[in-house]
Design a protein around this motif. Structure first.
Motif, short mmCIF file in Angstrom:
data_model
loop_
_atom_site.label_atom_id
_atom_site.label_comp_id
_atom_site.label_asym_id
_atom_site.label_seq_id
_atom_site.Cartn_x
_atom_site.Cartn_y
_atom_site.Cartn_z
N ILE A 51 0.86 -1.18 0.00
CA ILE A 51 0.00 0.00 0.00
C ILE A 51 0.89 1.23 0.00
O ILE A 51 1.62 1.48 0.96
N ALA A 52 0.85 1.99 -1.09
CA ALA A 52 1.69 3.17 -1.24
C ALA A 52 0.87 4.44 -1.09
O ALA A 52 -0.34 4.44 -1.25
N GLY A 53 1.55 5.52 -0.79
CA GLY A 53 0.92 6.83 -0.80
C GLY A 53 -0.02 7.12 0.35
O GLY A 53 -0.96 7.88 0.17
N ALA A 54 0.21 6.56 1.51
CA ALA A 54 -0.65 6.84 2.66
C ALA A 54 0.18 6.78 3.94
O ALA A 54 1.24 6.16 3.97
N GLY A 58 -3.79 5.53 7.43
CA GLY A 58 -4.42 5.31 6.12
C GLY A 58 -4.16 3.92 5.60
O GLY A 58 -5.06 3.29 5.02
N ARG A 59 -2.95 3.42 5.80
CA ARG A 59 -2.62 2.06 5.35
C ARG A 59 -3.42 1.02 6.14
O ARG A 59 -3.91 0.04 5.56
N LEU A 60 -3.58 1.24 7.44
CA LEU A 60 -4.38 0.30 8.25
C LEU A 60 -5.84 0.32 7.82
O LEU A 60 -6.48 -0.73 7.75
N GLU A 61 -6.37 1.51 7.53
CA GLU A 61 -7.76 1.61 7.06
C GLU A 61 -7.93 0.89 5.72
O GLU A 61 -8.92 0.18 5.51
N CYS A 67 -9.77 -6.30 3.46
CA CYS A 67 -10.19 -7.53 4.14
C CYS A 67 -11.71 -7.66 4.17
O CYS A 67 -12.25 -8.73 3.93
N GLU A 68 -12.39 -6.57 4.45
CA GLU A 68 -13.86 -6.60 4.48
C GLU A 68 -14.43 -6.89 3.11
O GLU A 68 -15.37 -7.66 2.97
#
Length: 95
Positions: A51-54, A58-61, A67-68
């Motif tokens: 996950i780039a750019g956060a 933000g990456r955890l969200e 996953c959801e």
């Protein structure tokens, strides 16, 4: 199905040598990315996502949203890399 600590340990060991299969870029989570994630989870069961750019929150969200959307479990997150697991219809990994 939540993973227990032994399952997480085993999956982390199996994922150690894997290269990231899915990369979330500046556009974030798109419909095409979710389709590719679903296909990759069905094929591999266990995969790494970059996950780039956060920032960290933000990456955890984004990881939780992935996953959801895919009914996957988070095995581990380290920096920009998240390890996801979802049992496929024809299981390849014995957990």
């Amino acid at each position: 199905m939540p993973l227990n600590s032994q399952q997480i340990r085993k999956l982390r060991a199996l994922a150690h040598h894997l290269k990231p299969v899915i990369m979330v870029g500046d556009k974030g989570i798109t419909e095409n990315l979710l389709k590719e994630l679903d296909r990759a989870l069905e094929t591999h069961e266990l995969l790494k996502v970059t996950i780039a750019g956060a920032d960290k929150a933000g990456r955890l969200e984004m990881t939780q949203a992935l996953c959801e959307a895919s009914q996957a479990e988070v095995v581990q997150t380290i920096g920009r890399i998240s390890i996801l697991y979802r049992k496929s219809k024809e299981p390849k990994i014995r957990v």
